[in-house]
Design a protein around this motif. Structure first.
Motif, mmCIF file in Angstrom:
data_model
loop_
_atom_site.group_PDB
_atom_site.id
_atom_site.type_symbol
_atom_site.label_atom_id
_atom_site.label_comp_id
_atom_site.label_asym_id
_atom_site.label_seq_id
_atom_site.Cartn_x
_atom_site.Cartn_y
_atom_site.Cartn_z
ATOM 1 N N ALA A 58 11.510 8.714 -5.331
ATOM 2 C CA ALA A 58 11.510 7.354 -5.877
ATOM 3 C C ALA A 58 12.131 6.365 -4.900
ATOM 4 C CB ALA A 58 12.254 7.324 -7.217
ATOM 5 N N LEU A 59 12.936 6.882 -3.990
ATOM 6 C CA LEU A 59 13.560 6.012 -2.994
ATOM 7 C C LEU A 59 12.532 5.368 -2.070
ATOM 8 C CD1 LEU A 59 16.201 4.961 -1.879
ATOM 9 C CD2 LEU A 59 16.322 6.977 -0.438
ATOM 10 N N MET A 60 11.418 6.055 -1.814
ATOM 11 C CA MET A 60 10.412 5.508 -0.896
ATOM 12 C C MET A 60 9.788 4.218 -1.429
ATOM 13 S SD MET A 60 8.640 8.896 0.780
ATOM 14 C CE MET A 60 8.207 9.689 -0.735
ATOM 15 N N PRO A 61 9.219 4.188 -2.635
ATOM 16 C CA PRO A 61 8.671 2.906 -3.106
ATOM 17 C C PRO A 61 9.754 1.869 -3.352
ATOM 18 C CG PRO A 61 8.438 4.586 -4.812
ATOM 19 C CD PRO A 61 8.917 5.279 -3.569
ATOM 20 N N ALA A 62 10.934 2.306 -3.805
ATOM 21 C CA ALA A 62 12.022 1.348 -4.040
ATOM 22 C C ALA A 62 12.423 0.660 -2.735
ATOM 23 C CB ALA A 62 13.222 2.051 -4.665
ATOM 24 N N SER A 63 12.515 1.436 -1.673
ATOM 25 C CA SER A 63 12.869 0.889 -0.371
ATOM 26 C C SER A 63 11.818 -0.104 0.123
ATOM 27 C CB SER A 63 13.035 2.021 0.631
ATOM 28 O OG SER A 63 13.207 1.524 1.934
ATOM 29 N N MET A 64 10.554 0.243 -0.033
ATOM 30 C CA MET A 64 9.488 -0.649 0.427
ATOM 31 C C MET A 64 9.426 -1.930 -0.406
ATOM 32 S SD MET A 64 7.929 0.290 3.149
ATOM 33 C CE MET A 64 9.382 1.015 3.867
ATOM 34 N N THR A 118 0.831 -1.206 0.000
ATOM 35 C CA THR A 118 0.000 0.000 0.000
ATOM 36 C C THR A 118 0.866 1.257 0.000
ATOM 37 O OG1 THR A 118 -1.702 -1.189 1.219
ATOM 38 C CG2 THR A 118 -1.849 1.209 1.221
ATOM 39 N N PHE A 119 1.869 1.276 0.840
ATOM 40 C CA PHE A 119 2.777 2.425 0.909
ATOM 41 C C PHE A 119 3.479 2.631 -0.422
ATOM 42 C CE2 PHE A 119 6.668 4.680 1.702
ATOM 43 C CZ PHE A 119 6.317 5.643 2.626
ATOM 44 N N SER A 120 3.984 1.550 -1.017
ATOM 45 C CA SER A 120 4.690 1.644 -2.302
ATOM 46 C C SER A 120 3.780 2.195 -3.383
ATOM 47 C CB SER A 120 5.219 0.277 -2.733
ATOM 48 O OG SER A 120 6.149 -0.198 -1.824
ATOM 49 N N TYR A 121 2.567 1.710 -3.419
ATOM 50 C CA TYR A 121 1.613 2.162 -4.429
ATOM 51 C C TYR A 121 1.322 3.655 -4.275
ATOM 52 C CZ TYR A 121 -2.740 2.617 -7.037
ATOM 53 O OH TYR A 121 -3.701 3.034 -7.905
#
Length: 166
Positions: free
Chosen positions: A135-141, A104-107
């Motif tokens: 972009a680091l946020m969804p990549a990290s998740m 959900t967070f990544s989306y």
């Protein structure tokens, strides 16, 4: 499967070192800006913006490695008293909750980042383009999801303390 696991481990560690470097750089830029403020009367104008972006980098790029090493906070008051079978069920349940959150967070983060890219959002003072940092946020998740799946798939046993040994 071992190659996939070692690739996930390497990527998580690579992200971690990037986070450590961004933390060091964030500290240095704040130190230099503070010294310039009090010694020269003129701080670095964009230091606050860059420090915020470096903090975001530090936080999100270290999550996967910490998750991989089980270095996060865990509440094992109940699970340490459970049988190994119940611990495994609780571990699977918590992994499912975490993966649902991370998806959900990544989306949501991807949509926010993509909108930022479409409007070429930039910081106010220095004009730093924001979407690459976001972009680091969804990549990290996504990497956290891979780490959690790897941990669940390669689980071998639970020791007596409730911690999982791989």
């Amino acid at each position: 499967m071992e190659k996939i696991a070692s690739c996930i481990n390497f990527t998580a560690k690579f992200f971690f070192y990037g986070g450590v470097l961004s933390g060091i750089f964030m500290t240095l830029i704040i130190l230099v800006s503070t010294l310039l403020r009090y010694l020269a009367g003129q701080p670095i104008s964009f230091s606050d913006e860059l420090a915020g972006l470096l903090f975001l980098t530090m936080a999100f790029s270290t999550f996967p490695h910490v998750l991989n090493k089980s270095g996060h906070i865990s509440l094992d008051l109940l699970t340490e008293r459970m049988s190994p079978g119940m611990r495994k069920i609780c571990s699977l349940f918590s992994a499912a909750i975490f993966i649902a959150f991370a998806i959900t967070f990544s989306y949501q983060a991807w949509g926010f980042m993509d909108f930022s890219r479409l409007i070429s959002s930039r910081t106010d003072v220095s004009g730093i383009l924001l979407w690459p940092w976001m972009a680091l946020m969804p990549a990290s998740m996504v990497l956290c999801i891979a780490v959690e799946l790897k941990k669940q798939l390669f689980r071998t046993d639970c020791d007596t303390s409730g911690k999982t040994t791989l």
